[in-house]
Scaffold this motif. Structure first.
Motif, PDB file in Angstrom:
ATOM      1  N   ASN A 160      -6.500 -17.157  27.751  1.00 49.05           N
ATOM      2  CA  ASN A 160      -7.214 -16.078  27.056  1.00 49.05           C
ATOM      3  C   ASN A 160      -7.092 -14.730  27.762  1.00 49.05           C
ATOM      4  N   ASN A 161      -6.169 -14.658  28.729  1.00 48.53           N
ATOM      5  CA  ASN A 161      -5.845 -13.394  29.388  1.00 48.53           C
ATOM      6  C   ASN A 161      -4.347 -13.176  29.162  1.00 48.53           C
ATOM      7  N   THR A 162      -4.017 -12.300  28.232  1.00 46.04           N
ATOM      8  CA  THR A 162      -2.620 -12.128  27.814  1.00 46.04           C
ATOM      9  C   THR A 162      -1.713 -11.814  29.005  1.00 46.04           C
TER      10      THR A 162
ATOM     11  N   PRO B  11      -5.895 -17.632  22.105  1.00 45.65           N
ATOM     12  CA  PRO B  11      -6.905 -17.313  23.121  1.00 45.65           C
ATOM     13  C   PRO B  11      -8.272 -17.888  22.755  1.00 45.65           C
TER      14      PRO B  11
ATOM     15  N   PRO C  19     -10.915 -13.026  19.736  1.00 46.84           N
ATOM     16  CA  PRO C  19     -10.318 -11.779  19.255  1.00 46.84           C
ATOM     17  C   PRO C  19     -10.249 -11.731  17.731  1.00 46.84           C
TER      18      PRO C  19
ATOM     19  N   GLY D 184      -6.024  -8.854  17.081  1.00 46.44           N
ATOM     20  CA  GLY D 184      -5.954  -9.196  18.506  1.00 46.44           C
ATOM     21  C   GLY D 184      -5.099 -10.425  18.742  1.00 46.44           C
TER      22      GLY D 184
ATOM     23  N   GLN E 211      -1.420  -9.407  18.259  1.00 40.40           N
ATOM     24  CA  GLN E 211      -0.880  -8.625  19.377  1.00 40.40           C
ATOM     25  C   GLN E 211      -0.707  -9.494  20.632  1.00 40.40           C
ATOM     26  N   HIS E 212      -1.639 -10.434  20.847  1.00 35.69           N
ATOM     27  CA  HIS E 212      -1.521 -11.377  21.971  1.00 35.69           C
ATOM     28  C   HIS E 212      -0.203 -12.155  21.870  1.00 35.69           C
ATOM     29  N   TYR E 213       0.024 -12.757  20.713  1.00 34.24           N
ATOM     30  CA  TYR E 213       1.224 -13.578  20.553  1.00 34.24           C
ATOM     31  C   TYR E 213       2.505 -12.735  20.570  1.00 34.24           C
TER      32      TYR E 213
ATOM     33  N   VAL F 260       3.225 -12.111  24.200  1.00 36.72           N
ATOM     34  CA  VAL F 260       3.658 -13.353  24.856  1.00 36.72           C
ATOM     35  C   VAL F 260       5.081 -13.717  24.419  1.00 36.72           C
TER      36      VAL F 260
END
Length: 293
Positions: free
Chosen positions: A85-87, A110, A115, A119, A122-124, A127
């Motif tokens: 859960n911390n990108t 996450p 999120p 969110g 954007q995280h994926y 990554v």
């Protein structure tokens, strides 16, 4: 070759066996890996949630990945779980773990920070852009506290080149059908729910990443192959006796349930790390009774 070709069928989210002192039992892990491959599963997942990754130290995780590749020795594809859960930390982990021999990276959405859909997207995206291997999204709202919508999954599948597949464990059949309707042709979609896998393959999924196959590699992977071949009568015949096993495995906690089965089968010690505890004695007795039949 697309992931849809390489990872069609049954993948097993491997447990992490522990010794009595709760150190990682690599001998037992080797035995489990051999049993899975002998049982006919198509591929293996190391460092999934079923492997108790939240309670593994970073060095232990690295050692498990290295050992798994050595033991598998190219016999089947291996997918490595790298999520969080911390990108920024997930991106660092992608260069920390030895991923050269990995077919793909399975990355859970996450958890806890909940999120928005933007969110999650954007995280994926971040990554996937950092990953040396294709990313398989993993939607498991029962664990993360936030559902990844069909629209977000489909947007990632179409817009982010290195997002190549999806493990869908929301249990929402309509959401699953929407993803299957709107995804790109090459995009892998697998079930994350053992009890729903047969029905979801009938809807068009490419297979399953399974917990139950740790204990029933042959019967489960035979069922999945029958379903993928549209032989639903055979698939149902193989799946019906396992319905009770699925119930027992997930009644209290994963992987306590499947580890109880594997302990009774002589594969591993019945050890888990806190805050997870072994099955209550009544439920463990029910597992023994089920197995004796």
């Amino acid at each position: 070759m697309s992931l849809k070709t390489q990872l069609r069928g049954t993948g097993v989210a491997l447990v992490t066996p522990f010794k009595k002192d709760l150190s990682v039992d690599f001998d037992a892990l080797g035995k489990v890996i051999d049993a899975m491959i002998a049982g006919g599963v198509e591929y293996l997942i190391t460092l999934g949630t079923t492997g108790e990754t939240p309670t593994l130290e970073k060095q232990e995780k690295k050692d498990i990945v290295t050992y798994t590749f050595e033991k598998v020795a190219g016999r089947v594809p291996v997918v490595v779980g790298v999520g969080g859960n911390n990108t920024a930390e997930v991106i660092k982990d992608l260069s920390y773990f030895p991923l050269e021999k990995a077919t793909a990276v399975l990355s859970a959405a996450p958890y806890y920070n909940k999120p928005s859909q933007e969110g999650i997207f954007q995280h994926y995206k971040a990554v996937a852009e950092a990953s040396p291997k294709p990313i398989i999204l993993y939607n498991v709202p029962g664990r993360t506290g936030r559902n990844m919508s069909a629209a977000t999954t489909v947007r990632l599948a179409h817009e982010v080149a290195n997002v190549a597949g999806m493990k869908e464990a929301s249990g929402d059949m309509v959401q699953c059908m929407e993803i299957l309707r709107d995804k790109p042709d090459h995009f892998l979609v697998v079930s994350g729910d053992d009890a729903l896998a047969m029905a979801q393959i009938a809807c068009g999924m490419d297979g399953v990443i399974s917990v139950a196959a740790n204990a029933y590699p042959k019967q489960f992977s035979d069922m999945v192959r029958a379903a993928l071949n549209s032989d639903m009568a055979t698939a149902k015949k193989l799946n019906d006796p396992l319905l009770k096993a699925y119930d027992l495995m997930f009644a209290e906690n994963n992987p306590s349930g499947v580890k109880a089965f594997m302990f009774e089968q002589g594969l591993i010690q019945n050890e888990v790390r806190l805050p997870v505890v072994p099955l209550s004695s009544g439920l463990h007795d029910a597992v023994k009774k089920y197995l004796s039949k």
